[in-house]
Design an enzyme around this catalytic site. Structure first.
Site, short mmCIF file in Angstrom:
data_model
loop_
_atom_site.label_atom_id
_atom_site.label_comp_id
_atom_site.label_asym_id
_atom_site.label_seq_id
_atom_site.Cartn_x
_atom_site.Cartn_y
_atom_site.Cartn_z
N HIS A 1 0.89 -1.20 -0.17
CA HIS A 1 -0.08 0.14 0.02
C HIS A 1 0.86 1.19 -0.17
O HIS A 1 0.56 2.19 -0.60
CB HIS A 1 -0.84 0.19 1.19
N ARG B 1 -10.29 -1.94 -13.16
CA ARG B 1 -10.12 -2.92 -12.20
C ARG B 1 -11.65 -2.93 -11.52
O ARG B 1 -11.89 -2.15 -10.77
CB ARG B 1 -9.28 -2.73 -11.24
N ASN C 1 2.03 -8.29 -11.58
CA ASN C 1 1.96 -8.32 -10.12
C ASN C 1 1.65 -9.83 -9.51
O ASN C 1 2.33 -10.34 -8.82
CB ASN C 1 0.76 -7.49 -9.40
N ASP C 2 0.82 -10.37 -10.05
CA ASP C 2 0.36 -11.93 -9.87
C ASP C 2 1.27 -12.84 -10.67
O ASP C 2 1.51 -13.87 -10.06
CB ASP C 2 -1.30 -12.08 -10.08
N CYS D 1 -0.02 -4.71 -17.83
CA CYS D 1 -0.80 -3.78 -16.98
C CYS D 1 -0.42 -3.90 -15.42
O CYS D 1 -1.17 -3.30 -14.59
CB CYS D 1 -2.32 -4.14 -17.00
#
Ligand code: PEP
Ligand code: MG
Length: 590
Positions: free
Chosen positions: A225, A327, A474-475, A522
């Site tokens: 975050h 998203r 990211n994943d 992305c």
């Protein structure tokens, strides 16, 4: 990037990890420390830019033990003590809500979600019960939080990550009960660098970028975050820095968000020159107006990641050529019930309208894991990141996808802007085939995200069914490296510069090039200007990043040739570590 999921409804709901601020006591003198003037501390670079300023740290939270040694409350006074507790929790929640009202976008959602947690019935009830039995409010607050901390720790996984949320709220309520200033980031007299072990989203969300010039944390990862908020604010940020806790408040530091370093008490003239050079680069960025292309004219669309109409409208203020990732699940994090087709269509229309006549890629609900949606009815899972998330939520609920696609088609018809639609977490060609048929039945253009290594490895077979791919780095990093993207301890593994991750990106890009279909990125990797050039060299056809990163990425790409990008890509693929990969890319691209 984002696993940014600021939903917190009650303690029995899994939500994202609102990172607890643990303030390290300031160390008073450099002389007493193992670090000295000129020491360069290294971490993971998150937001580019260079700043030179004194260190500030978040306010210290009184340790619960120091505060809970009071005697029991007499029976006659317990009702008043309970009211005092309720008022303190309400004040904390109200303050967070007020800040949410003044913030925008993601920051506002984070603050609102934390406010909801402060009013959670389960832990308020536990504290009230403790007071009814005679515990003073501070002790009851601490005990109630500890009760849930233990419970969640035993449950492990995402529930364990909720621990940090609870501790943050506990500290705020305890401070309020003791008449102390709420723990958090002090407002500095002079522009400063905020250093911390980690930062609570509730604090980072409200930061003033004219006073907080940079962020540096001991914990955190590139998708934490802290990283997301820093990117939104556009201030240099480095995370996962070993030794940072030894840097005293007031020490001058040079934060380099491009290289991922913090230099303690550097030579003032050199530091000032570095800041000026970075400012020149930033000024050049402001002049960049797009469209995305290398210096020799190889086009790479630069797009924005958005989560709602407001973010899309804000992104139109940048040279972003469209939206590369909408998203949709982030629109519904606080919903108990599924939004109707009309309601969804209204929301999707806002984004399509903002980028009228331009490309918009809508992602179907990526619910589950760190982004649960109440109305999806997620099963209780030991490993939710490996469980029913993304496209898998449709296994038990096919109507959910059907209704979302109907809403997207309705929004397309209403706005005259027909989006591309992609599914998250696709693992097999069969899933891609079924999804593509559904999307085409609504007259829309189907694609899938490449986030699972199996999908990257079989990208050629997936491309037999869909019209485009979008790589979620990211994943993809999380699953390739078998490292939780939320884990600060594993930040070095989830670094998108890991050559293992980039090898899979290369594979997917090659598969797209072979059949002439677009392959974008992305994930947060696309927001790193240097890495964006490497991705271009790997054959990626579009880069979609937070709106705040668009100019930096476009400017950097415009300063290098396609040959340089390809050389950098080849060099990176030949390395054995993320650090070597960065160094190799810097050499080829600077
Ligand atoms: C990704 O995984 O890279 C991605 C873009 O999806 P999210 O961050 O929303 O999981
Ligand atoms: Mg993802």
């Amino acid at each position: 990037m984002c696993c940014f999921t600021p939903v917190c409804v009650d303690l029995s709901t899994i939500c994202c990890n609102l990172v607890h601020m643990t303030s390290s006591p300031a160390v008073q003198s450099l002389a007493a420390l193992s670090i000295g003037a000129g020491t360069v501390l290294s971490g993971v670079p998150v937001v580019a830019g260079v700043q030179y300023a004194p260190v500030i740290r978040p306010g210290r939270v009184p340790a619960p033990d120091e505060l809970s040694a009071e005697p029991d409350i007499a029976e006659a006074d317990r009702a008043a003590e309970a009211s005092r507790f309720t008022a303190a929790a309400a004040a904390v929640a109200q303050r967070l809500r007020d800040r949410a009202g003044h913030a925008t976008g993601v920051a506002s959602e984070v603050l609102a979600a934390t406010a909801m947690l402060a009013q959670d019935r389960a832990w308020l009830g536990a504290a009230e019960k403790g007071i009814a039995q005679g515990a003073p409010a501070v002790r009851a607050t601490t005990a109630a939080a500890a009760q849930f901390v233990d419970l969640f720790t035993q449950m492990g996984g995402l529930m364990a990550e909720r621990v940090t949320d609870l501790l943050d709220i506990r500290d705020r309520v305890v401070a309020e009960l003791n008449g102390l200033p709420e723990p958090g980031v002090p407002v500095p007299d002079v522009p400063s660098i905020l250093c911390a072990e980690d930062l609570a989203p509730a604090d980072t969300a409200g930061l003033d970028p004219t006073l907080i010039l940079g962020l540096a944390t001991t914990l955190g990862g590139p998708t934490s975050h802290t990283a997301i908020i820093a990117r939104q604010l556009g201030i240099p940020c480095v995370v996962a820095i070993a030794g940072l806790s030894e840097v005293p408040v007031g020490a001058m530091v040079l934060v380099d968000g491009t290289r991922g370093t913090v230099t303690v008490s550097p030579d003032p003239a050199e530091a000032t020159a570095a800041v000026e050079e970075a400012a020149r680069v930033t000024a050049a960025m402001a002049n960049w107006t797009g469209p995305g292309a290398t210096a020799d004219g190889h086009k790479v669309a630069i797009l924005a990641n958005v989560q709602d109409g407001a973010a899309a409208r804000a992104a139109t203020e940048t040279p972003a050529e469209g939206v590369g990732l909408f998203r949709t699940e982030l629109c519904f994090l606080s919903r108990d019930t599924e939004p109707s087709v009309d309601e969804q269509a209204d929301i999707y229309s806002e984004v399509l309208q903002a980028f009228s006549g331009r490309k918009v890629v809508i992602r179907t609900l990526d619910a589950g894991s760190d982004k649960p949606l109440k109305f999806v009815g997620h099963p209780d899972e030991a490993n939710p990141a490996l469980g029913v998330r993304g496209i898998r939520i449709t296994i038990g609920n096919p109507g959910l996808m059907e209704r979302q696609l109907a809403a997207i088609a309705k929004a397309a018809e209403r706005t005259g802007n027909s989006p591309w639609v992609m599914a998250p977490m696709v693992a097999t060609a069969e899933e891609a085939k079924i999804f593509a048929a559904q999307v085409r039945a609504h007259g829309l253009t189907p694609g899938v995200m490449i986030e699972v290594p199996a999908a990257a490895l079989l990208a050629d077979r997936i491309l037999e069914h869909v019209d485009f791919l979008s790589i979620g780095t990211n994943d993809l990093a999380q699953y390739t490296m078998a490292a939780d993207r939320m884990s600060a301890d594993l930040a070095a593994l989830t670094d998108p510069w890991q050559p293992g991750v980039l090898a899979l990106v290369a594979m997917a890009a090659r598969a797209g090039a072979a059949v002439g279909k677009p392959v974008g990125v992305c994930g947060e990797a696309a927001a790193d200007p240097l890495l964006a050039c490497v991705l271009t060299g790997l054959g990626v056809t579009s880069l979609s990043a937070a709106a705040a990163a668009v100019n930096a990425v476009g400017t950097k790409l415009a300063s290098v040739t396609l040959t340089q990008c390809r050389d950098a890509a080849d060099a990176v693929l030949a390395t054995a570590s993320a650090a070597e990969a960065r160094t190799a890319a810097l050499k080829a691209l600077e």
